[in-house]
Write a protein that holds these residues in place. Structure first.
Motif, mmCIF file in Angstrom:
data_model
loop_
_atom_site.group_PDB
_atom_site.id
_atom_site.type_symbol
_atom_site.label_atom_id
_atom_site.label_comp_id
_atom_site.label_asym_id
_atom_site.label_seq_id
_atom_site.Cartn_x
_atom_site.Cartn_y
_atom_site.Cartn_z
ATOM 1 N N VAL A 1 0.867 -1.167 -0.278
ATOM 2 C CA VAL A 1 -0.201 0.086 0.296
ATOM 3 C C VAL A 1 0.443 1.640 0.227
ATOM 4 C CG1 VAL A 1 -1.404 1.864 1.358
ATOM 5 C CG2 VAL A 1 -1.915 -1.491 1.190
ATOM 6 N N ALA A 2 1.493 1.712 1.097
ATOM 7 C CA ALA A 2 2.575 2.522 1.077
ATOM 8 C C ALA A 2 3.687 1.605 2.028
ATOM 9 C CB ALA A 2 1.796 3.457 1.607
ATOM 10 N N HIS A 3 5.060 2.556 1.653
ATOM 11 C CA HIS A 3 6.428 2.456 2.182
ATOM 12 C C HIS A 3 7.187 4.009 2.486
ATOM 13 C CE1 HIS A 3 9.333 1.813 -1.210
ATOM 14 N NE2 HIS A 3 9.443 2.541 -0.631
ATOM 15 N N ILE A 4 7.637 4.074 4.091
ATOM 16 C CA ILE A 4 8.221 5.401 4.368
ATOM 17 C C ILE A 4 9.729 4.682 4.724
ATOM 18 C CG2 ILE A 4 7.459 5.665 6.533
ATOM 19 C CD1 ILE A 4 7.530 8.575 6.574
ATOM 20 N N THR A 5 10.796 5.076 3.729
ATOM 21 C CA THR A 5 12.130 4.933 4.452
ATOM 22 C C THR A 5 12.828 5.625 5.556
ATOM 23 O OG1 THR A 5 13.090 7.098 3.398
ATOM 24 C CG2 THR A 5 12.370 4.846 1.430
ATOM 25 N N SER A 6 13.648 4.955 6.196
ATOM 26 C CA SER A 6 14.168 5.890 7.541
ATOM 27 C C SER A 6 14.442 7.180 7.045
ATOM 28 C CB SER A 6 15.457 4.857 7.555
ATOM 29 O OG SER A 6 16.719 4.812 6.227
ATOM 30 N N GLY A 7 14.124 7.416 6.414
ATOM 31 C CA GLY A 7 15.171 9.092 5.405
ATOM 32 C C GLY A 7 13.874 9.859 4.955
ATOM 33 N N GLY A 8 12.317 9.263 5.257
ATOM 34 C CA GLY A 8 11.462 9.851 5.751
ATOM 35 C C GLY A 8 11.032 9.627 3.870
ATOM 36 N N ILE A 9 11.522 9.294 2.667
ATOM 37 C CA ILE A 9 10.517 8.872 1.350
ATOM 38 C C ILE A 9 9.705 7.860 1.318
ATOM 39 C CG2 ILE A 9 11.247 8.903 -0.959
ATOM 40 C CD1 ILE A 9 14.316 9.367 -0.238
ATOM 41 N N THR A 10 9.116 8.453 1.200
ATOM 42 C CA THR A 10 7.636 7.673 0.990
ATOM 43 C C THR A 10 7.208 6.837 -0.680
ATOM 44 O OG1 THR A 10 5.861 10.086 0.808
ATOM 45 C CG2 THR A 10 6.380 8.968 2.763
ATOM 46 N N ASN A 11 6.334 6.489 -0.927
ATOM 47 C CA ASN A 11 6.150 5.518 -1.877
ATOM 48 C C ASN A 11 4.678 5.358 -1.878
ATOM 49 O OD1 ASN A 11 6.883 4.314 -4.810
ATOM 50 N ND2 ASN A 11 6.414 2.763 -3.858
ATOM 51 N N TYR A 12 3.820 5.114 -2.651
ATOM 52 C CA TYR A 12 2.452 4.710 -2.689
ATOM 53 C C TYR A 12 1.920 4.029 -3.547
ATOM 54 C CZ TYR A 12 2.072 8.280 0.839
ATOM 55 O OH TYR A 12 2.281 9.322 2.255
ATOM 56 N N ALA A 13 1.047 3.096 -3.419
ATOM 57 C CA ALA A 13 0.287 2.337 -4.722
ATOM 58 C C ALA A 13 -0.157 3.403 -5.633
ATOM 59 C CB ALA A 13 -0.349 1.324 -4.074
ATOM 60 N N ASP A 14 -0.916 2.663 -6.519
ATOM 61 C CA ASP A 14 -0.782 3.821 -7.421
ATOM 62 C C ASP A 14 -2.998 4.341 -6.915
ATOM 63 O OD1 ASP A 14 0.119 3.150 -10.800
ATOM 64 O OD2 ASP A 14 0.403 4.687 -9.005
ATOM 65 N N SER A 15 -3.106 2.894 -6.775
ATOM 66 C CA SER A 15 -4.809 3.115 -6.014
ATOM 67 C C SER A 15 -5.012 3.680 -4.985
ATOM 68 C CB SER A 15 -4.626 1.628 -6.019
ATOM 69 O OG SER A 15 -4.470 1.222 -5.260
ATOM 70 N N VAL A 16 -3.990 4.300 -4.176
ATOM 71 C CA VAL A 16 -4.093 4.856 -3.091
ATOM 72 C C VAL A 16 -3.493 6.452 -2.628
ATOM 73 C CG1 VAL A 16 -4.408 2.717 -1.592
ATOM 74 C CG2 VAL A 16 -2.094 3.669 -2.284
ATOM 75 N N LYS A 17 -2.692 6.595 -3.788
ATOM 76 C CA LYS A 17 -2.176 7.877 -4.434
ATOM 77 C C LYS A 17 -3.000 8.534 -4.071
ATOM 78 C CE LYS A 17 2.509 6.692 -6.880
ATOM 79 N NZ LYS A 17 2.092 6.497 -7.943
ATOM 80 N N GLY A 18 -2.909 10.199 -3.204
ATOM 81 C CA GLY A 18 -3.986 11.120 -2.814
ATOM 82 C C GLY A 18 -4.950 10.576 -2.158
ATOM 83 N N ARG A 19 -4.660 9.492 -1.452
ATOM 84 C CA ARG A 19 -5.740 8.906 0.023
ATOM 85 C C ARG A 19 -5.598 9.213 1.022
ATOM 86 N NH1 ARG A 19 -9.512 5.258 -1.206
ATOM 87 N NH2 ARG A 19 -8.219 4.259 -2.563
ATOM 88 N N PHE A 20 -4.876 8.544 0.608
ATOM 89 C CA PHE A 20 -3.570 7.691 2.241
ATOM 90 C C PHE A 20 -2.253 8.060 2.017
ATOM 91 C CE2 PHE A 20 -5.159 2.745 1.669
ATOM 92 C CZ PHE A 20 -6.910 3.296 1.849
ATOM 93 N N THR A 21 -1.981 8.628 3.755
ATOM 94 C CA THR A 21 -0.692 8.868 3.679
ATOM 95 C C THR A 21 0.324 8.387 5.030
ATOM 96 O OG1 THR A 21 -1.912 11.223 3.265
ATOM 97 C CG2 THR A 21 0.240 11.162 4.954
ATOM 98 N N ILE A 22 1.205 8.064 4.183
ATOM 99 C CA ILE A 22 2.072 7.181 5.174
ATOM 100 C C ILE A 22 2.654 8.043 6.257
ATOM 101 C CG2 ILE A 22 3.659 6.637 3.795
ATOM 102 C CD1 ILE A 22 3.992 3.763 5.110
#
Length: 113
Positions: free
Chosen positions: A47-68
């Motif tokens: 769904v989403a992940h966040i690196t130790s440095g704070g970089i985030t990545n999201y599945a296309d299906s949740v972009k703009g709706r979910f925040t990690i």
């Protein structure tokens, strides 16, 4: 090592939920933290992940709706889920990764139409 999720539940379409995952036994700030989900009959997906440095990545299906996000002082990662849809219904799993994957037990999210 423990990853304990909370915050799941039943919500109507368009509603919001906030998942939390509190960890112990790992150097939390050094780990990439992620949320995955698995719907009945489907494979587990990122769904989403966040690196130790704070970089985030999201599945296309949740972009703009979910925040990690993460709070290293609390050893906790969050997933804010807004504008929920029935297709978001799944068991959501917390994941910690550095060179090995650790998993939580999962929390059910059900979105009613």
């Amino acid at each position: 090592v423990q990853l304990v999720e909370s915050g799941g539940g039943l919500v109507q379409t368009g509603g919001s939920l906030r998942l939390s995952c509190t960890t112990s036994g790992i150097a939390f700030s050094t780990y990439t933290m992620g949320w995955y989900r698995q719907a009945p009959g489907k494979q587990r997906e990122l769904v989403a992940h966040i690196t130790s440095g704070g970089i985030t990545n999201y599945a296309d299906s949740v972009k703009g709706r979910f925040t990690i996000s993460r709070d290293n002082a609390k050893n906790t990662v969050y997933l804010q889920m807004n504008s929920l849809k029935p297709e978001d219904t799944a068991v959501y799993y917390c994941n910690a990764y550095i060179s090995f994957h650790y998993w939580g037990q999962g929390t059910q999210v059900t979105v009613s139409s």
